[in-house]
Design a protein around this motif. Structure first.
Motif, PDB file in Angstrom:
ATOM      1  N   LEU A  79      33.512  37.740  46.995  1.00 48.68           N
ATOM      2  CA  LEU A  79      34.212  38.247  48.178  1.00 48.68           C
ATOM      3  C   LEU A  79      33.175  38.857  49.131  1.00 48.68           C
ATOM      4  O   LEU A  79      32.201  39.454  48.691  1.00 48.68           O
ATOM      5  N   ARG A 102      33.790  44.418  52.509  1.00 50.90           N
ATOM      6  CA  ARG A 102      34.501  44.830  53.716  1.00 50.90           C
ATOM      7  C   ARG A 102      34.340  46.321  53.947  1.00 50.90           C
ATOM      8  O   ARG A 102      34.306  47.104  52.986  1.00 50.90           O
ATOM      9  N   GLU A 132      36.394  48.603  54.854  1.00 46.95           N
ATOM     10  CA  GLU A 132      37.432  49.503  54.325  1.00 46.95           C
ATOM     11  C   GLU A 132      37.191  49.845  52.854  1.00 46.95           C
ATOM     12  O   GLU A 132      37.679  50.869  52.359  1.00 46.95           O
ATOM     13  N   ASN A 172      38.253  47.165  43.177  1.00 47.40           N
ATOM     14  CA  ASN A 172      38.852  46.461  44.314  1.00 47.40           C
ATOM     15  C   ASN A 172      39.296  45.105  43.774  1.00 47.40           C
ATOM     16  O   ASN A 172      38.586  44.119  43.891  1.00 47.40           O
ATOM     17  N   PRO A 173      40.467  45.056  43.136  1.00 45.80           N
ATOM     18  CA  PRO A 173      40.893  43.826  42.438  1.00 45.80           C
ATOM     19  C   PRO A 173      41.551  42.859  43.426  1.00 45.80           C
ATOM     20  O   PRO A 173      41.812  43.220  44.577  1.00 45.80           O
ATOM     21  N   PRO A 174      41.814  41.611  42.991  1.00 50.82           N
ATOM     22  CA  PRO A 174      42.592  40.707  43.834  1.00 50.82           C
ATOM     23  C   PRO A 174      44.022  41.232  43.949  1.00 50.82           C
ATOM     24  O   PRO A 174      44.666  41.486  42.932  1.00 50.82           O
ATOM     25  N   TYR A 175      44.473  41.426  45.193  1.00 52.29           N
ATOM     26  CA  TYR A 175      45.816  42.011  45.358  1.00 52.29           C
ATOM     27  C   TYR A 175      46.682  41.298  46.382  1.00 52.29           C
ATOM     28  O   TYR A 175      47.752  41.776  46.741  1.00 52.29           O
ATOM     29  N   ILE A 176      46.197  40.176  46.911  1.00 52.71           N
ATOM     30  CA  ILE A 176      47.014  39.459  47.896  1.00 52.71           C
ATOM     31  C   ILE A 176      48.064  38.616  47.150  1.00 52.71           C
ATOM     32  O   ILE A 176      47.756  37.976  46.137  1.00 52.71           O
ATOM     33  N   LEU A 183      39.056  34.094  54.807  1.00 48.24           N
ATOM     34  CA  LEU A 183      39.644  34.029  53.462  1.00 48.24           C
ATOM     35  C   LEU A 183      39.683  32.612  52.908  1.00 48.24           C
ATOM     36  O   LEU A 183      39.607  32.422  51.697  1.00 48.24           O
ATOM     37  N   ALA A 196      39.209  36.105  43.696  1.00 43.87           N
ATOM     38  CA  ALA A 196      38.827  37.457  44.122  1.00 43.87           C
ATOM     39  C   ALA A 196      39.829  38.026  45.114  1.00 43.87           C
ATOM     40  O   ALA A 196      39.816  39.217  45.396  1.00 43.87           O
ATOM     41  N   LEU A 197      40.669  37.170  45.669  1.00 45.87           N
ATOM     42  CA  LEU A 197      41.610  37.596  46.709  1.00 45.87           C
ATOM     43  C   LEU A 197      43.021  37.799  46.173  1.00 45.87           C
ATOM     44  O   LEU A 197      43.691  38.774  46.509  1.00 45.87           O
ATOM     45  N   GLU A 251      41.571  50.002  45.198  1.00 49.27           N
ATOM     46  CA  GLU A 251      41.972  49.517  46.516  1.00 49.27           C
ATOM     47  C   GLU A 251      43.192  48.618  46.341  1.00 49.27           C
ATOM     48  O   GLU A 251      43.405  48.023  45.284  1.00 49.27           O
TER      49      GLU A 251
HETATM   50  N1  GLN Z   1      40.905  43.260  51.683  1.00 51.48           N
HETATM   51  C1  GLN Z   1      40.883  41.834  51.509  1.00 51.48           C
HETATM   52  C2  GLN Z   1      41.703  41.177  52.600  1.00 51.48           C
HETATM   53  O1  GLN Z   1      42.816  41.538  52.821  1.00 51.48           O
HETATM   54  C3  GLN Z   1      41.395  41.431  50.167  1.00 51.48           C
HETATM   55  C4  GLN Z   1      40.469  41.866  49.112  1.00 51.48           C
HETATM   56  C5  GLN Z   1      41.105  41.927  47.768  1.00 51.48           C
HETATM   57  O2  GLN Z   1      42.032  41.189  47.449  1.00 51.48           O
HETATM   58  N2  GLN Z   1      40.621  42.800  46.974  1.00 51.48           N
HETATM   59  O3  GLN Z   1      41.206  40.305  53.262  1.00 51.48           O
END
Ligand code: GLN
Length: 275
Positions: free
Chosen positions: A91, A94, A96, A183-187, A199, A206-207, A237
């Protein structure tokens, strides 16, 4: 697909006057291609490109026109004031996410122990190690390719980080940490953002968790107590709308002082609690 081309003999000033991409990005790519600083690009604006240089710059601009992220084209991105090698195996760091570094640094005792879960480029772990040479840091990732990038970044910055290949807690030897950060994949799977902008080029694993967006966060929250020292913090995160759900998971699993923190855009971007 190649269509954009700069003629040999074009001056740097002319290249930057009407670039086919964002002017700032054009300066970054031109400087990268010619190994010139921002100031040199200005002072050498009358210099003209050789045929080879024109080819190189054209192909970099074309890659950007095709959507490839700047960080992958130039191979690095700055995070917490340090440059990190950045390849399509990781990734792109970023801004943030710097919030997690700050929250961790505020909570780390002298000589403390940190675990970074899903380290990717190693940005979080290495930024912490760089700021606090007294702490010991373990960073894990399920991706061997990502760990190789992270190791290169650790070497680049003289950071002492122990890297472990592990799918979350699965292969992590028993140990207690003072802060676990992630900061795990959270989408959420099929979120339209995954098919847009940078993306599209980043590692999907990772996303997104390929599920409801909370499954990696749930795994971390469930597993963390066995790896946290008494009073230790878990800091994660998450997505812009996930703070209430993450606080709920933390509270249900017995964490105290459960709270969320805003990023610079005023979005609740990280949540955590302690044991
Ligand atoms: N912050 C990233 C984004 O929204 C996602 C990173 C994540 O999944 N950890 O583009």
């Amino acid at each position: 697909m190649s269509s954009f081309s700069i003629s040999p003999g074009t001056t740097l000033g002319a290249v930057l006057k009407t670039p086919p991409i964002e002017p700032l990005e054009a300066r970054i790519l031109l400087g990268h291609a010619l190994q010139l600083s921002r100031v040199q690009l200005i002072t050498q604006s009358e210099r003209s490109l050789t045929a080879d240089e024109a080819n190189v710059v054209s192909s970099l601009f074309q890659r950007r026109l095709n959507g490839e992220p700047i960080a992958y084209i130039v191979g690095e991105r700055e995070f917490y004031g340090l440059p990190f090698y950045t390849t399509p195996d990781v990734l792109i760091p970023r801004p943030e996410t710097e919030l997690l570094v700050e929250l961790t640094l505020e909570r780390l005792p002298q000589g403390g122990r940190v675990l970074d879960m899903g380290t990717g480029s190693g940005a979080i772990a290495i930024a912490i190690a760089h700021a606090r040479p007294d702490v010991s840091i373990t960073a894990l990732d399920a991706s061997t390719a990502a760990l190789q990038v992270a190791q290169r970044n650790a070497t680049r910055h003289g950071a002492r980080v122990s890297f472990v290949r592990s799918n979350w807690f699965e292969s992590l030897p028993p140990e207690r940490f003072d802060v676990i950060v992630s900061n795990p994949p959270y989408i959420v799977q099929n979120d339209p953002h995954l098919a847009q902008g940078d993306l599209r080029f980043e590692p999907a694993d990772a996303l997104t968790d390929h599920a409801d967006g909370l499954s990696a966060l749930r795994t971390i929250i469930r597993g963390a107590p066995d790896y946290l020292a008494p009073g230790a913090w878990l800091l994660m995160e998450h997505g812009y709308d996930q703070a209430p759900a993450v606080r709920d998971l933390l509270a249900k699993d017995g964490f105290h002082a459960v709270q969320s923190w805003q990023d610079l855009a005023g979005i609740e971007r990280a949540s955590g609690g302690h044991r």
